[in-house]
Every structure is written in C-alpha cells, then in structure tokens.
Design an enzyme around this catalytic site. Structure first.
Site, mmCIF file in Angstrom:
data_model
loop_
_atom_site.group_PDB
_atom_site.id
_atom_site.type_symbol
_atom_site.label_atom_id
_atom_site.label_comp_id
_atom_site.label_asym_id
_atom_site.label_seq_id
_atom_site.Cartn_x
_atom_site.Cartn_y
_atom_site.Cartn_z
ATOM 1 N N GLY A 32 0.735 -1.208 0.115
ATOM 2 C CA GLY A 32 0.018 -0.010 0.081
ATOM 3 C C GLY A 32 0.938 1.342 0.119
ATOM 4 N N LYS A 68 -0.028 7.596 19.599
ATOM 5 C CA LYS A 68 -0.542 7.451 18.142
ATOM 6 C C LYS A 68 -1.934 6.719 18.133
ATOM 7 C CE LYS A 68 -0.216 7.898 13.769
ATOM 8 N NZ LYS A 68 -0.173 6.535 12.966
ATOM 9 N N ASN A 80 -5.147 8.292 16.672
ATOM 10 C CA ASN A 80 -6.027 7.637 15.843
ATOM 11 C C ASN A 80 -7.368 7.352 16.433
ATOM 12 O OD1 ASN A 80 -3.187 5.927 14.567
ATOM 13 N ND2 ASN A 80 -4.461 7.117 13.525
ATOM 14 N N ASN A 124 -9.513 9.174 13.502
ATOM 15 C CA ASN A 124 -10.043 8.190 12.404
ATOM 16 C C ASN A 124 -11.579 7.958 12.481
ATOM 17 O OD1 ASN A 124 -7.361 8.164 12.421
ATOM 18 N ND2 ASN A 124 -7.111 6.354 11.299
ATOM 19 N N SER A 148 -7.006 7.720 7.093
ATOM 20 C CA SER A 148 -6.922 6.064 6.422
ATOM 21 C C SER A 148 -8.325 5.378 6.570
ATOM 22 C CB SER A 148 -5.742 5.408 7.212
ATOM 23 O OG SER A 148 -5.906 5.441 8.385
ATOM 24 N N GLU A 151 -9.654 -0.375 10.274
ATOM 25 C CA GLU A 151 -8.748 -0.954 11.318
ATOM 26 C C GLU A 151 -9.442 -0.491 12.650
ATOM 27 O OE1 GLU A 151 -4.393 -0.717 9.899
ATOM 28 O OE2 GLU A 151 -5.250 1.281 9.808
HETATM 29 O O1 PAF Z 1 -4.636 7.069 10.046
HETATM 30 C C1 PAF Z 1 -4.282 8.103 9.634
HETATM 31 O O2 PAF Z 1 -4.853 8.689 8.734
HETATM 32 C C2 PAF Z 1 -3.403 8.756 10.135
HETATM 33 O O3 PAF Z 1 -2.486 8.148 11.165
HETATM 34 C C3 PAF Z 1 -3.442 10.294 10.857
HETATM 35 C C4 PAF Z 1 -2.520 10.686 11.983
HETATM 36 C C5 PAF Z 1 -4.894 10.206 11.599
HETATM 37 C C6 PAF Z 1 -3.766 11.210 10.079
HETATM 38 O O4 PAF Z 1 -4.537 11.198 8.905
#
Ligand code: PAF
Length: 301
Positions: free
Chosen positions: A13, A183, A187, A191, A254, A266
């Site tokens: 990817g 992180k 997320n 997200n 993402s 995810e």
């Molecule tokens: O998953 C994602 O998109 C990235 O980890 C983040 C930091 C949220 C930025 O788009």
C-alpha cells in the site's frame, strides 16, 4: 552507503511502496511480498514515487507469498487486520536472525508478533511520513516526517538503523510503547470522527461536537492506558490530537479512505482495542463503544 541490506516488505500500500522506493533509492535490495493471486512469479517491478508533482522511479522485486522467500529483514506495512493470517503463512521463512519491523496503525499485533517471534529482534515503528497510494506500485509522498523505531523484544539488532538507512529520517526510540499508545489515542479520535462527520481531518477542529467528543475520548483512553502502565496527562494528549488535526488538515484519514472505498477498517485495532482492554480491567468505555458501532454501521458486514 555503509551497508547494503535486503528488505522484504509485506504490504504494497502507500507506506509499503514509500519504503520500497526510498530503500531501493538508497541502494538496498527490496522485495515486495504479495499474495499469490496478485501477480505472476518473481519479477522486477518499477516503483513510482511522486514528489512535488515529479515522478521518480526505482526497481524492486515482487515475490509471491507462496514462494516462501528467505528473509533477512522484514518490514510489515500491512493493514492491522491483514497481519495475523499473513504472518502465520510467513512463519516457516522467518529465520532465527530475521529482524522484524512492524509499521502500522493501531495496537494488538505488536504484542502478537513479539510473542510469536520471541527469539527474534522485533521492532515497532511510528511514523509521521505522509503518503497516498495513487495506483498499484505508485505512491505520492505527501509530507516529510520522521520514523521512530523501538524494540518490542529483548533481542535487538544493533545494526538496524544502518540497515534501514535511506532518505526517510529514522530515529531510535526506547519508549516505543508510549509512542504507540499516543499514536493510538490520536487515531481513536481522528479516524472514527472523520468517518462519522464525513470530513477531512482539519474540519474536526471547527466542529464543536467533534471537539467535545475528542475531550471525552482522550479522557476515556488515558484512563484505560493507565492499566497498561502508560501514564499520559489529559492536557498533553489533547494538545497532541489537536496538533495532528491541524498538521494533517488536508488529509482524508486512512479510516475514512477505507470507508469511502468500501474496505474493512482498522477500528478493531483502535477504538475496538480500547474496548477490549477496558473490559479486561472492568472499566467502562462508552464513547469508544459508540464510535466503533457508528463506524461499523457505515460498512456492510
Ligand atoms: O490513520 C491516519 O489517517 C493517520 O494516522 C492520521 C494521523 C490520523 C492522519 O490522517
């Protein structure tokens, strides 16, 4: 370059192709491992990388998983939910001295891989590099960042930073677990909210309801984190989330990209992981549960 290494990359990817391009450009040997049906047998593949609207190319090899290649260094850039079955398939070709680096969103697989390969040097990486997949084997490098790499196992590879050296800036991080948690919390906020609010990351900063929810998610997550021996203050964590929202304002997260492309998300390795851990410690996680359910309802089962 001091040392030429051979890297096998699992996952072609955006991140897989970004690393393939830069490692090959630095003179390393690069093989992308694909699933059997994806393409023909061992062949040379051009990896395209778009930087500031110019296209650059490097060569890598593409090998099929069923060819069971001999692996010295493995970089795993798979989606979290794709990882356990593929790692199980690769198990026979992971040697005692294979170095494994896991670069992916979410938590869950780090522990799984460190346990399964307890005698190997296993590392986790957290990156702020930004990349967007344009088509197969073509990636756009949308933002320069830094990649922190730290050990998940007692066995370490003293040459790792040299082996992975390329134009992507890497630093060694001894507290990688804390970074993974930070992180993860970022997320868990950005997200699912970008999916539910159907917006780019930056728009969350101007959405009063989203900001209120971010405060609740951060509170809930740092309480759960304490039970994993991770101590993070609310104000520091909240500020980190807002900083990432502003820095990635033009990004489509993402998870939102997955939803828009009708792909599995995810979420089980982000808010779902929080719920699982909360349950283990008899803690409530209503905000994570609500967001998980909302994201899941956006996709057919
Ligand atoms: O998953 C994602 O998109 C990235 O980890 C983040 C930091 C949220 C930025 O788009």
């Amino acid at each position: 370059m001091a040392q030429i290494s051979h890297w096998h990359i699992l996952g072609a990817g955006s991140m897989g192709c970004l690393w393939a391009y830069y490692l090959a450009k630095a003179g390393h040997q690069v093989s992308l491992i694909v699933r059997d049906t994806d393409c023909c047998d061992d062949k040379e593949q051009i990896i395209e990388c778009v930087i500031d609207d110019a296209i650059f190319t490097e060569k890598a090899r593409v090998v099929q998983l069923r060819q069971k290649p001999a692996i010295d260094n493995l970089l795993i850039c798979l989606k979290a939910h794709q990882t356990p079955p593929l790692i199980a398939e690769l198990r026979p070709v992971i040697k005692a001295n294979t170095t494994i680096v896991l670069l992916q969103n979410g938590l869950g697989n780090q522990e799984l891989i460190a346990n399964q390969f307890s005698n190997n040097a296993v590392y986790a990486a957290v990156t702020t590099e930004a990349a967007l997949s344009q088509q197969k084997f073509k990636v756009k490098h949308t933002g320069k960042g830094q990649t922190s790499i730290g050990p998940l196992s007692d066995t370490t590879d003293v040459d790792l930073l040299e082996k992975i050296s390329c134009a992507l800036h890497c630093v060694e991080e001894q507290q990688i677990n804390k970074m993974l948690w930070e992180k993860l919390i970022i997320n868990c906020c950005i997200n699912p909210l970008s999916c539910v609010c159907q917006c780019k990351n930056g728009a969350l900063a101007n959405n009063k309801e989203a900001i209120e929810l971010i405060e609740k998610i951060v509170h809930e997550c740092i309480d759960i984190a304490k039970h994993a021996d991770i101590d993070i203050s609310f104000s520091v964590m909240y500020q980190k989330v807002i900083t990432v929202i502003n820095k990635t304002a033009e990004n489509t997260s993402s998870m939102r990209q997955d939803v828009l492309n009708h792909r599995k998300t995810e979420i089980d390795y982000m808010n779902g992981y929080m719920i699982k851990l909360a349950r283990q410690h008899s803690l409530a996680s209503p905000v994570n549960a609500q967001l998980t359910q909302q994201v899941k309802s956006l996709l057919p089962v």
